[in-house]
Scaffold this motif. Structure first.
Motif, PDB file in Angstrom:
ATOM      1  N   TRP A 204       0.815  -1.213   0.000  1.00 37.50           N
ATOM      2  CA  TRP A 204       0.000   0.000   0.000  1.00 37.50           C
ATOM      3  C   TRP A 204       0.855   1.273   0.000  1.00 37.50           C
ATOM      4  CZ3 TRP A 204       1.210  -2.521   4.510  1.00 37.50           C
ATOM      5  CH2 TRP A 204       1.662  -1.755   5.583  1.00 37.50           C
TER       6      TRP A 204
ATOM      7  N   GLU B 231      -2.296   6.449  -1.029  1.00 34.15           N
ATOM      8  CA  GLU B 231      -3.443   6.593  -1.922  1.00 34.15           C
ATOM      9  C   GLU B 231      -4.132   5.284  -2.282  1.00 34.15           C
ATOM     10  OE1 GLU B 231      -0.364   7.861  -2.759  1.00 34.15           O
ATOM     11  OE2 GLU B 231      -0.799   9.853  -1.949  1.00 34.15           O
ATOM     12  N   LYS B 232      -3.415   4.166  -2.247  1.00 35.52           N
ATOM     13  CA  LYS B 232      -4.011   2.935  -2.759  1.00 35.52           C
ATOM     14  C   LYS B 232      -3.430   1.717  -2.054  1.00 35.52           C
ATOM     15  CE  LYS B 232      -2.742   4.078  -6.802  1.00 35.52           C
ATOM     16  NZ  LYS B 232      -2.657   4.096  -8.274  1.00 35.52           N
TER      17      LYS B 232
ATOM     18  N   ALA C  49      -6.435  -4.488  -7.036  1.00 38.61           N
ATOM     19  CA  ALA C  49      -6.569  -3.175  -6.409  1.00 38.61           C
ATOM     20  C   ALA C  49      -7.683  -3.229  -5.372  1.00 38.61           C
ATOM     21  CB  ALA C  49      -6.873  -2.117  -7.463  1.00 38.61           C
ATOM     22  N   LEU C  50      -7.446  -2.657  -4.193  1.00 38.87           N
ATOM     23  CA  LEU C  50      -8.405  -2.687  -3.094  1.00 38.87           C
ATOM     24  C   LEU C  50      -8.642  -1.288  -2.552  1.00 38.87           C
ATOM     25  CD1 LEU C  50      -6.905  -5.663  -1.030  1.00 38.87           C
ATOM     26  CD2 LEU C  50      -8.774  -5.782  -2.691  1.00 38.87           C
ATOM     27  N   ASP C  51      -9.855  -1.048  -2.065  1.00 39.25           N
ATOM     28  CA  ASP C  51     -10.048   0.176  -1.319  1.00 39.25           C
ATOM     29  C   ASP C  51      -9.516  -0.045   0.100  1.00 39.25           C
ATOM     30  OD1 ASP C  51     -12.051  -1.088   0.264  1.00 39.25           O
ATOM     31  OD2 ASP C  51     -13.632  -0.434  -1.103  1.00 39.25           O
ATOM     32  N   ARG C  52      -9.444   1.028   0.864  1.00 38.81           N
ATOM     33  CA  ARG C  52      -8.811   0.950   2.181  1.00 38.81           C
ATOM     34  C   ARG C  52      -9.527  -0.039   3.102  1.00 38.81           C
ATOM     35  NH1 ARG C  52      -4.034   3.575   4.238  1.00 38.81           N
ATOM     36  NH2 ARG C  52      -4.090   3.307   6.493  1.00 38.81           N
TER      37      ARG C  52
ATOM     38  N   ALA D 133     -11.409  -2.697   2.393  1.00 40.96           N
ATOM     39  CA  ALA D 133     -11.191  -4.090   1.983  1.00 40.96           C
ATOM     40  C   ALA D 133      -9.770  -4.531   2.299  1.00 40.96           C
ATOM     41  CB  ALA D 133     -11.486  -4.254   0.502  1.00 40.96           C
TER      42      ALA D 133
END
Length: 368
Positions: free
Chosen positions: A297, A300-301, A314-317, A319
């Protein structure tokens, strides 16, 4: 050389340098012929082509040699090895080899790589004990502080002889790669223990490789045999069962850097995305599971990397935090004391359907 042939040759040369097979690298999977052979002298080309360890799918690199059979590796009726002439050398630190005007590869020793500028494809090797000590120091720093050295994660860099550095034996051996010295002596690389001569044949070379490895506590006793005493190497690897995971993290950071993502942190290396998880210590996966996924991480991502398949997610925070909680605790049941069970199950189900295992089997579950 046609584009498809050059692409194939470059892929095989990377496999030869690292000792690791990759997608499309199917030579040893199909038979017991060697996938890639590098000659130090063109004087041995005829003997190598006549040997039983060279087959239809073998790529043979020969200095200043004339190309032999030029085949398209994608053609179903391809016949004969692909002989690739090159200039320069792959033996000594600072050497450069080139295939025509299309491809250049520099060889560099690990200890001085920190002070060198990477200007193109570079193979970094352990050539003496000082290189091995530097590799271990960098690995320890990454493990304890989360700091990965810049040159080792440069997209143009590959580290050589990975099986001897803790990556495990998968993919390496005389059916993956051979190096033929100017004397006719055969081994895996310029710093590897000798396995025999061109005249000995593939079965004898493989038998010697097996014999040498049988006396070592860690794979691979051959690849760095002329550079590092095996006792020192095995002691260092035994004390660091997580080195395979470190090498997988280097691969992941290197790939993401090639996509323009920098400033990456890796879960289990100096900290966690979820701060409270760091207090729980290492998980079973952190310790020695090379195939366990890696969470990376930035501010930002977040990205999940499956080392076994090479895929990135790709994951959001939210998840990413749930996924990390699962990996650290080892199961939904254990993680549910710290996060929502339904959300954990949803994340686990998503990755399971993609062939990625976040939790560990019950006997290994939990934090240690």
């Amino acid at each position: 050389m046609e584009h498809s042939q050059l692409k194939w040759a470059k892929r095989q040369l990377a496999s030869w340098g690292t000792g690791r097979t990759g997608p499309g690298n199917n030579g040893p999977a199909q038979d017991t012929r060697t996938a890639t052979v590098v000659l130090e002298s063109a004087a041995h080309l005829a003997s190598v082509l006549a040997s039983d360890f060279v087959g239809d799918r073998t790529v043979v690199f020969v200095p200043d040699g004339r190309p032999g059979s030029q085949v398209d590796p994608q053609a179903p009726d391809a016949v004969g090895p692909l002989v690739v002439p090159y200039e320069g050398s792959l033996a000594e630190p600072g050497d450069e080899m080139s295939v025509g005007d299309s491809f250049f590869l520099q060889t560099q020793d690990y200890a001085t790589s920190e002070y060198m500028s990477v200007i193109g494809p570079t193979l970094i090797r352990v050539t003496e004990e000082a290189d091995f000590d530097g590799y271990l120091a960098d690995a320890d720093r990454a493990r304890n502080q989360g700091a990965f050295v810049a040159f080792a994660t440069d997209p143009a860099v590959r580290i050589g002889d990975l099986s001897a550095l803790g990556a495990g034996p998968v993919g390496d051996g005389p059916f993956t790669r051979l190096y033929v010295r100017s004397t006719g002596e055969v081994s895996l690389s310029p710093v590897a223990l000798p396995l025999g001569t061109v005249a000995d044949g593939g079965a004898a070379l493989a038998a010697e490789w097996t014999r040498l490895n049988s006396g070592s506590a860690q794979p691979c006793a051959v690849s760095l045999g002329l550079a590092v005493p095996d006792r020192s190497r095995t002691d260092a690897l035994t004390a660091r069962p997580w080195l395979g995971r470190y090498l997988a993290a280097l691969d992941a950071v290197r790939e993401l850097r090639s996509r323009g993502i920098t400033g990456l942190k890796v879960s289990g290396f100096g900290g966690r995305l979820v701060p409270g998880l760091a207090e729980l210590g290492e998980s079973a996966a952190d310790r020695d599971d090379v195939d366990a996924p890696l969470l990376l991480w930035t501010e930002e991502k977040a990205v999940m990397h499956s080392a076994g398949t090479g895929r990135f997610f790709a994951l959001d925070r939210a998840a990413a935090e749930l996924a990390e909680t699962l990996m650290v605790h080892g199961s939904v049941e254990a993680a549910a004391a710290h996060a929502d069970r339904a959300a954990l199950t949803q994340v686990e189900t998503f990755f399971s359907s993609a062939g990625v295992r976040l939790s560990v089997p019950a006997p290994m579950a939990g934090v240690r």
